[in-house]
Scaffold this active site. Sequence first.
Site, PDB file in Angstrom:
ATOM      1  N   CYS A  62      40.757  33.020  44.434  1.00  0.00           N
ATOM      2  CA  CYS A  62      41.501  33.037  42.723  1.00  0.00           C
ATOM      3  C   CYS A  62      42.938  33.996  43.085  1.00  0.00           C
ATOM      4  O   CYS A  62      43.888  33.751  43.374  1.00  0.00           O
ATOM      5  CB  CYS A  62      40.331  34.118  41.890  1.00  0.00           C
ATOM      6  SG  CYS A  62      40.317  33.789  40.228  1.00  0.00           S
TER       7      CYS A  62
ATOM      8  N   HIS B 131      35.384  29.723  42.274  1.00  0.00           N
ATOM      9  CA  HIS B 131      34.987  31.162  42.791  1.00  0.00           C
ATOM     10  C   HIS B 131      33.591  30.942  44.009  1.00  0.00           C
ATOM     11  O   HIS B 131      31.961  30.746  42.539  1.00  0.00           O
ATOM     12  CB  HIS B 131      34.754  32.537  41.944  1.00  0.00           C
ATOM     13  CG  HIS B 131      35.895  32.874  41.216  1.00  0.00           C
ATOM     14  ND1 HIS B 131      36.118  33.858  41.819  1.00  0.00           N
ATOM     15  CD2 HIS B 131      36.122  32.904  39.800  1.00  0.00           C
ATOM     16  CE1 HIS B 131      36.989  35.127  40.805  1.00  0.00           C
ATOM     17  NE2 HIS B 131      37.418  33.773  40.123  1.00  0.00           N
TER      18      HIS B 131
ATOM     19  N   GLU C 191      32.369  32.716  45.745  1.00  0.00           N
ATOM     20  CA  GLU C 191      30.889  34.039  45.548  1.00  0.00           C
ATOM     21  C   GLU C 191      30.052  33.954  44.977  1.00  0.00           C
ATOM     22  O   GLU C 191      29.057  35.175  44.664  1.00  0.00           O
ATOM     23  CB  GLU C 191      31.680  35.013  46.160  1.00  0.00           C
ATOM     24  CG  GLU C 191      32.070  35.710  45.073  1.00  0.00           C
ATOM     25  CD  GLU C 191      33.725  34.747  44.682  1.00  0.00           C
ATOM     26  OE1 GLU C 191      33.750  33.843  44.889  1.00  0.00           O
ATOM     27  OE2 GLU C 191      34.661  35.544  44.275  1.00  0.00           O
TER      28      GLU C 191
END
Lengths: 82, 239
Positions: free
Chosen positions: B89, B206, B208
């Site tokens: 990002c 994302h 994660e």
Amino acid sequence: MFKAIITVKLRPSILDPEGKAIEHALQSLDFKTLSGVRIGKLVEMQVDAADRAAAEAVVIEACRQLLANQVMEDYTYELHEA
Amino acid sequence: MAKAKFGVVVFPGSNCDHDAYHAVKHVLGSQAEFLWHKEGDLQDVDVVILPGGFSYGDYLRCGAISRFSPIMKEVVRHAERGGHVIGICNGFQILTESGLLPGALLRNRSLKFVCRQVHLRVENSSTAFTSQYASGQVIAIPVAHGEGNFYTDQDTLSEIEDNGQVAFRYVEADGAVTDASNPNGSLNNIAGIVNKQGNVLGMMPHPERVVEQLLGSADGLGVFESLLHAITGKQPILS
């Protein structure tokens, strides 16, 4: 001492959706004669330089290194003696 | 046993740094360190993570100011030595601003901040970031950004495509590339790319945030497992 007024805009080949949205708003306000709206940023700064050429050189370098991302943006500048 | 060491860079305004740290430290079980952006030392990490967020408030352009943080000199050096760097990002934006990846990330086509789950197709599973996926595999990963519209000139775009540098593409759930599945207007539905050498990845979604089945999905874990595999040569025994 000089004053620099720098304008940074998306390159003409890149669609500017923000400019388009504003253009549509203007049209809906009956500004039928306005078109080609583009949005950009304006950066003002003082330049401490001995002469115009030196001021110009440092402004261009600042634009290249930080103020404009030349993948997507073009810059123009004006220099005024302050 | 050889362990991979991950370093998560923290800029003022980073806000996905703890998620990234959690993913690699607690879920992957690797060593992890936070690296304050003012530091000039990467503490011998194998992988640098540039996390999501709004570093320097996105002033001027996203990532434009962070790229001049002292630690970025070391990150560039690490990448030039062949070390692994992943930008997620805002991290992707910093990587394009710093020249480690080609292109730029423009305002979303819709002008709106987009925060939702999207489907990605793994385009190249031979990179250090995607080896634990199959090519063509479709995964669901969230995006959350206002400036994720990947842009580059036509020549660079062809080069990226021809070199197999596209890691992920926005697709429908069935893997079809459509305009409707493109959340931000990115050229060729590009969601993530690697550099020519294959050791730097930038992606807007994302991974994660989706590393634990308990929290809904572990579709993003493969990115970190792939890195672990690339560093240690071991197949992860997770998932």
